[in-house]
Structures are given as C-alpha cells and as structure tokens.
Enzyme design. Structure first.
Site, PDB file in Angstrom:
ATOM      1  N   LYS A  30      13.229   7.785  12.157  1.00 43.33           N
ATOM      2  CA  LYS A  30      13.547   8.222  10.794  1.00 43.33           C
ATOM      3  C   LYS A  30      14.888   8.954  10.734  1.00 43.33           C
ATOM      4  CE  LYS A  30       9.959   6.572   8.656  1.00 43.33           C
ATOM      5  NZ  LYS A  30      10.121   5.469   7.684  1.00 43.33           N
ATOM      6  N   TYR A  63       8.603   8.458  16.138  1.00 41.74           N
ATOM      7  CA  TYR A  63       8.703   8.366  14.674  1.00 41.74           C
ATOM      8  C   TYR A  63       9.886   9.191  14.162  1.00 41.74           C
ATOM      9  CZ  TYR A  63       7.157   8.488   9.784  1.00 41.74           C
ATOM     10  OH  TYR A  63       7.082   8.377   8.418  1.00 41.74           O
ATOM     11  N   ASP A  87       7.590  -9.988   8.288  1.00 36.90           N
ATOM     12  CA  ASP A  87       7.410  -8.998   9.341  1.00 36.90           C
ATOM     13  C   ASP A  87       8.800  -8.470   9.669  1.00 36.90           C
ATOM     14  OD1 ASP A  87       7.108  -7.588  11.712  1.00 36.90           O
ATOM     15  OD2 ASP A  87       5.846  -9.108  12.676  1.00 36.90           O
ATOM     16  N   ARG A  95       0.845  -1.206   0.000  1.00 37.47           N
ATOM     17  CA  ARG A  95       0.000   0.000   0.000  1.00 37.47           C
ATOM     18  C   ARG A  95       0.872   1.244   0.000  1.00 37.47           C
ATOM     19  NH1 ARG A  95      -0.541   1.907   5.429  1.00 37.47           N
ATOM     20  NH2 ARG A  95       0.436   0.490   6.915  1.00 37.47           N
ATOM     21  N   GLY A  96       0.219   2.383  -0.196  1.00 32.71           N
ATOM     22  CA  GLY A  96       0.891   3.672  -0.060  1.00 32.71           C
ATOM     23  C   GLY A  96       2.111   3.833  -0.955  1.00 32.71           C
ATOM     24  N   ILE A  97       3.150   4.443  -0.375  1.00 30.77           N
ATOM     25  CA  ILE A  97       4.369   4.712  -1.133  1.00 30.77           C
ATOM     26  C   ILE A  97       5.004   3.414  -1.618  1.00 30.77           C
ATOM     27  CG2 ILE A  97       6.739   5.597  -0.952  1.00 30.77           C
ATOM     28  CD1 ILE A  97       5.680   7.756   0.928  1.00 30.77           C
TER      29      ILE A  97
END
Length: 240
Positions: A150, A146, A54, A18-20
């Site tokens: 990152k 987060y 995972d 999904r997403g990016i």
C-alpha cells in the site's frame, strides 16, 4: 453536500463485487457515470457492467479492458481497488506470503494502470485513483507485506503524475482507515471498541464516505490535484 461538477465518463473499478469496491461502483452509478467493475467471482451492483479479470494476469486485464471499451467506450477513470491480505508476524511470513500480496496489491495496480494509460494518453484525459490504506504510511504489526504494497502505491501515483501530468492525466491515492465492512463487523465488540479509541473521530467510516472522496477525485472539480494522498481515516494516521 454539494454535488461535484461531473462530466459523464466511463469508469472501471477493480474488485468491484464487494466491500469498498461495490460501494465505489454504486456511487459512480448514482453520479451518472458509465460503470464497469472487474471481479474474479460475483457481480457488481445493478447498473454496472461486470467483467471477469484477475489483476495478477496481464492478459485477463487486457481482455477485460477490451470488453469494457467495446460496451462503454474508452476508460477515462480507473480505480485500482482490488487487494488482498495475508497477515502474520514477520518471522513466520514466507517469501510467497510477501510476494503474493505485492503481486496483487501493487503490481496488480501497475498492470491495470498501464493498460488504462493507453486510452488516456490518446484522449489526453485520465483519472487514476489508487486505493491504499492508512497502514501504507502508518505501518501495522503483522502486515509487513500489506503495508509495503500500500505504501508502494504512493510512489506509483507520484511517478505517474510526473510522467503523464502534462497529458491531462491525474493520479492520486485514497488511504482509508477502518471501514464498516463484513470484515470489521466480524470483529469482537471489545476489539472494535479498542480500535475506535485510537481513532480521533471515535467511529469507523461507512464505505460511502470513501466512495464520495474517490468520486470527487474523478470529477472535473479535482482536475488540478495530482500526486496527493487523501486519508479517509477519521484522523487515525495524522502526519503519516
């Protein structure tokens, strides 16, 4: 747009359902790569091999790589994209809220890159691309966990560059800003407009704009770029 010089290679993208991550897989397929994605559930785009993994479990990562290697050959490009958020203010954030995000976003990338590096060292070629975020260096209230995870990817890429750079392996970070995804689409219009005011470009990026930068870093044209942080944020994080 000039098509980058590419040699068809095998690429593995974590979190490609999904997403990016999904857009990354679509772009690599369009450019002729052999593409595999990891997902805990769901599927990558048509044309991609989806394997279950995972990133918090080394054994599942090893099994996923073994499956991809058997089907598509050694992984030459790895994109560590899988990630999670658990946003809340510092005083309300539990230790588990912090360590779970670090374990997925940062330690997960370490596990994936460590497994990928075995084949890359043998081939004396590799492209490691870590998907960070503008908030990794810019910071963000309510995202201590987060942002820290990152930011850690920058140190990871630069240390890999110093350790493995002489073996034909590059390691770079792409730091997206606000991207048009299901998550941003659910934001109220007024809030979206407020966010866009802080972005010099005045808009969110499309996932494809991120995907093309990542694919370029994997191309032969980017062979002398390593340890770099490339923002795809419309100017939001300038100087950070």
């Amino acid at each position: 747009m000039t098509t980058p010089t590419t040699t068809p290679r095998t690429v593995l993208i974590t979190g490609g359902n999904r997403g990016i991550g999904f857009s990354l897989a679509e772009e690599f397929i369009a450019q002729g790569y052999r593409v595999a994605v990891t997902a805990r559930s769901g599927e990558g785009p048509a044309g991609a091999l989806t394997v279950r993994a995972d990133v918090t479990d080394s054994a599942s990562i090893d099994a996923a790589f073994t499956e991809v290697e058997a089907a598509l050959g050694p992984v030459e490009v790895v994109v560590a994209n899988a990630g999670m958020t658990r946003d809340m203010l510092l005083l309300r954030m539990s230790e588990d809220d912090f360590t779970d995000v670090i374990d997925t976003n940062l330690t997960g990338a370490f596990r994936v890159v460590k497994r990928a590096s075995k084949g890359m060292l043998k081939a004396r070629f590799g492209r490691v691309i870590l998907i960070s975020s503008v908030v990794g260096l810019y910071g963000s209230a309510g995202q201590v966990n987060y942002s820290a995870s990152k930011a850690g990817l920058v140190g990871l890429a630069r240390s890999i560059t110093r350790e493995l750079g002489a073996r034909g392996i590059t390691a770079n970070v792409v730091a997206p800003g606000f991207i048009e995804t299901e998550m941003t689409a659910e934001l109220p219009d007024a809030l979206q407009a407020e966010y866009k005011k802080s972005i010099p470009a005045g808009r969110f990026a499309s996932p494809t704009e991120v995907a093309r930068v990542v694919a370029w870093l994997a191309s032969d044209d980017a062979g002398y770029i390593s340890g770099a942080v490339i923002p795809v944020d419309g100017g939001l994080g300038m100087g950070h």
